[in-house]
Design a protein around this motif. Structure first.
Motif, PDB file in Angstrom:
ATOM      1  N   ASN A 300       0.821  -1.215   0.000  1.00 41.46           N
ATOM      2  CA  ASN A 300       0.000   0.000   0.000  1.00 41.46           C
ATOM      3  C   ASN A 300       0.857   1.269   0.000  1.00 41.46           C
ATOM      4  O   ASN A 300       0.732   2.129  -0.883  1.00 41.46           O
ATOM      5  CB  ASN A 300      -0.920  -0.007   1.221  1.00 41.46           C
ATOM      6  N   THR A 344      -9.178  -2.380   0.604  1.00 48.57           N
ATOM      7  CA  THR A 344      -8.794  -1.027   1.016  1.00 48.57           C
ATOM      8  C   THR A 344      -7.588  -0.540   0.216  1.00 48.57           C
ATOM      9  O   THR A 344      -7.533   0.623  -0.206  1.00 48.57           O
ATOM     10  CB  THR A 344      -8.465  -1.008   2.522  1.00 48.57           C
ATOM     11  N   ASN A 348      -7.503   2.735  -2.079  1.00 47.58           N
ATOM     12  CA  ASN A 348      -6.512   3.789  -1.844  1.00 47.58           C
ATOM     13  C   ASN A 348      -5.750   4.132  -3.126  1.00 47.58           C
ATOM     14  O   ASN A 348      -5.550   5.305  -3.459  1.00 47.58           O
ATOM     15  CB  ASN A 348      -5.516   3.349  -0.764  1.00 47.58           C
TER      16      ASN A 348
END
Length: 627
Positions: A300, A344, A348
């Motif tokens: 991420n 998620t 993002n």
């Protein structure tokens, strides 16, 4: 490609025997027919969707019925297998038909046939007839099992054939086994002359093949995101180093690149992208050679750092205006540090990218969640590719990079008349890469090809500049100047539409302004721009400065001098302006008398809203024709 596989087997025994038929076909292919002929009786199979077929297959086999099933087999192939009991001295003929849309990669189409007869065959033939209306740029055929003695048997024209005798199939003198065990591969490309591509129309349907020749490549700005977590240890990290070194050497000097290494921490080689000069590439190769594995996997934060780097360099004008931004992620595992929820992470990244760049993902080995990477890339205009562990992993990495390393066009939009086509497949693509091809198909309404028109819109590196004066319109394209002489008049209730290169459209409408109290009127021309998003970001003018949008905010709505109008405060271009709401007719709409739309009127001739002063845009004696 339409492929028919025929296999005939004879049971020479005095008792019935089970005869097996197995065939490997490309994963991108689909079976359209399977039949068996036993003692003159033809049995035609029924095709079922995979999950449903698996259940019916197990049920049929348990009850003694004949059934076949397709299963995955290796990297690119699937295996179709079926068996049937054949009486003594009887024969069976299997006929399998499958079709495949050939995808152009690295400048060629490839037809792969896996041939594994497992024994020498009395009558062995491979025959291919290729029909392409445009003609061939080249045709090549080879096989992984070809020896020098068999090479001359392959006929390489639009008609390809390979028919070794039973003796020529022998693996070695005196051996019973066959050397025919591997892939027979046909490669070819077609001649390309038309920049808009080739359109073929058959039975009321059309297919549009778009791969224009001789286009210059668009410079790329690429951030390499390299997973160096502990699971990348050993051969995988070595193969990654080798592939990156070869990729770096292939960069063009007008390209920009960056490296971000990630495990549980994020490390950048430099804080911004670097121009791919010979000196910078050499330094980068030395840096890559020191790549070592360590730590966990924080995907991420690594991807968000890459996005931020590209966005900042864009905002600071460090990258060429006409260039493509891309991120190439290489990982072999699951995110297990930082944000680890897959959905998620996807949200993002999608939010951060905002459609401004392309992301490619390479999943190394069997432990990676490939579906997660596939969605991550598709959401951001890219694609994912699985890299299989093996001695050729370095070549797989280089091969994928070669496919996406040379973008030719950006934001490719293929358009067809709404009143002429229906059931259109995907017709907008983020990029067109060198050696690839865009394919669009659809149905012709009423099967009528006469109204069929293809329009292709895209961004490339060739510059086109338009200059308009009171005397003429000049187009500067690739260093050449072309003058368009325009002379027209508009009568009452008429309009004129001018289209430049099937792209930007300008509509001119004659209007009449009437002052009710003064009993006066004046004719004037309304100038409307359609499809303005096809103009470059550098276009300017009284209208042009607004073609690509201007950020503004309207607040403090309050009653105006006239009861039916509102006054407000507008914040735009760093200015605070007083504006008044009126209604204006938009004649570019489909409504006959125009459509009433609310507008904010800026006082003082638009001071603060437009660049400069209103008088800067006034051209005297623009029209000297009396209407």
């Amino acid at each position: 490609a339409h492929t028919i596989v025929t296999s005939k087997a004879l049971n020479k025994a005095n008792t019935s025997q089970e005869i097996f038929f197995e065939m490997e076909l490309p994963k991108t292919a689909f079976i359209t027919n399977f039949s068996m002929e036993i003692d003159g009786q033809v049995y035609v199979g029924k095709m079922k969707e995979k999950e449903k077929a698996k259940k019916e297959y197990e049920k049929a086999v348990s009850s003694g019925q004949t059934a076949g099933l397709v299963k995955a087999s290796g990297r690119k192939m699937e295996k179709f297998s079926v068996s049937v009991n054949i009486a003594a001295k009887s024969s069976v003929t299997f006929i399998l038909t499958y079709e495949e849309l050939l995808q152009r990669k690295l400048g060629q189409y490839e037809i792969l046939n896996r041939v594994t007869p497992k024994q020498r065959v009395q009558d062995f033939q491979i025959v291919a007839d290729i029909y392409e209306p445009q003609g061939f740029a080249f045709v090549e055929a080879t096989a992984t099992f070809l020896t020098n003695e068999l090479l001359y048997l392959v006929e390489k024209t639009a008609h390809i054939s390979f028919s070794p005798t039973r003796e020529q199939q022998r693996k070695c003198p005196g051996c019973k086994g066959t050397l025919i065990d591997g892939d027979f591969i046909i490669m070819y490309d077609v001649k390309r002359e038309e920049s808009h591509g080739d359109v073929q129309i058959v039975n009321g349907y059309f297919v549009h093949f778009f791969a224009p020749p001789d286009l210059p490549r668009v410079p790329k700005n690429v951030v390499f995101l390299i997973d160096r977590s502990g699971s990348m240890s050993g051969r995988k990290i070595q193969q990654t180093r080798d592939a990156l070194e070869a990729i770096l050497k292939d960069l063009h000097e007008e390209d920009h690149f960056a490296f971000i290494l990630f495990d549980s921490s994020i490390v950048t080689w430099k804080d911004s992208l670097t121009k791919a000069t010979e000196e910078n590439v050499s330094k980068a190769i030395a840096y890559v050679r020191e790549l070592r594995d360590r730590g966990a996997t924080n995907i991420n934060d690594a991807v968000l750092r890459a996005v931020r780097m590209l966005v900042e360099d864009r905002e600071n004008d460090k990258l060429p205006e006409r260039s493509v931004d891309m991120i190439i992620l290489l990982t072999d595992g699951m995110p297990n540090n930082g944000e680890s929820n897959l959905q998620t992470i996807q949200e993002n990244v999608h939010s951060a990218v905002g459609g401004k760049m392309t992301m490619f993902c390479l999943g190394f080995g069997n432990d990676v969640d490939y579906s997660f990477l596939d969605v991550l890339c598709r959401q951001n205009k890219g694609l994912a590719r699985r890299i299989f562990e093996g001695s050729d992993a370095t070549l797989q990495l280089q091969g994928f990079y070669d496919e996406v390393s040379s973008p030719l066009l950006l934001d490719v939009d293929l358009r067809y008349p709404d009143n002429a086509v229906d059931h259109l497949t995907k017709n907008h693509y983020s990029q067109l890469f060198n050696g690839s091809e865009i394919v669009v198909s659809g149905q012709l309404i009423n099967g009528d090809p006469d109204n069929f028109l293809v329009e292709v819109f895209a961004k490339g590196v060739r510059n086109r500049q338009l200059e308009v004066s009171t005397q003429d319109i000049s187009v500067f394209h690739d260093g050449k100047q072309f003058k368009l002489l325009v002379d027209f008049s508009l009568t009452k209730n008429c309009c004129l539409t001018v289209t430049l290169r099937h792209s930007v459209k300008f509509m001119v409408i004659r209007h009449k302004k009437v002052w009710k109290r003064r009993r006066e009127h004046q004719d004037y021309l309304g100038f409307y721009t359609l499809d303005s998003h096809h103009l470059s970001a550098s276009v300017h003018g009284l209208l042009g400065q607004f073609y690509h949008g201007v950020e503004f905010e309207v607040t403090d709505l309050r009653p105006g001098e006239l009861q039916e109008n509102l006054d407000a405060t507008m914040y735009v271009k760093g200015q605070t302006l007083n504006v008044t709401r009126h209604w204006q007719k938009d004649f570019s709409s489909h409504m006959k008398d125009g459509e009433n739309i609310p507008c904010w009127f800026v006082n003082n001739d638009g001071t603060g809203l437009i660049d400069g002063r209103a008088s800067d845009y006034v051209v005297s004696e623009l029209f000297n024709t009396a209407f």
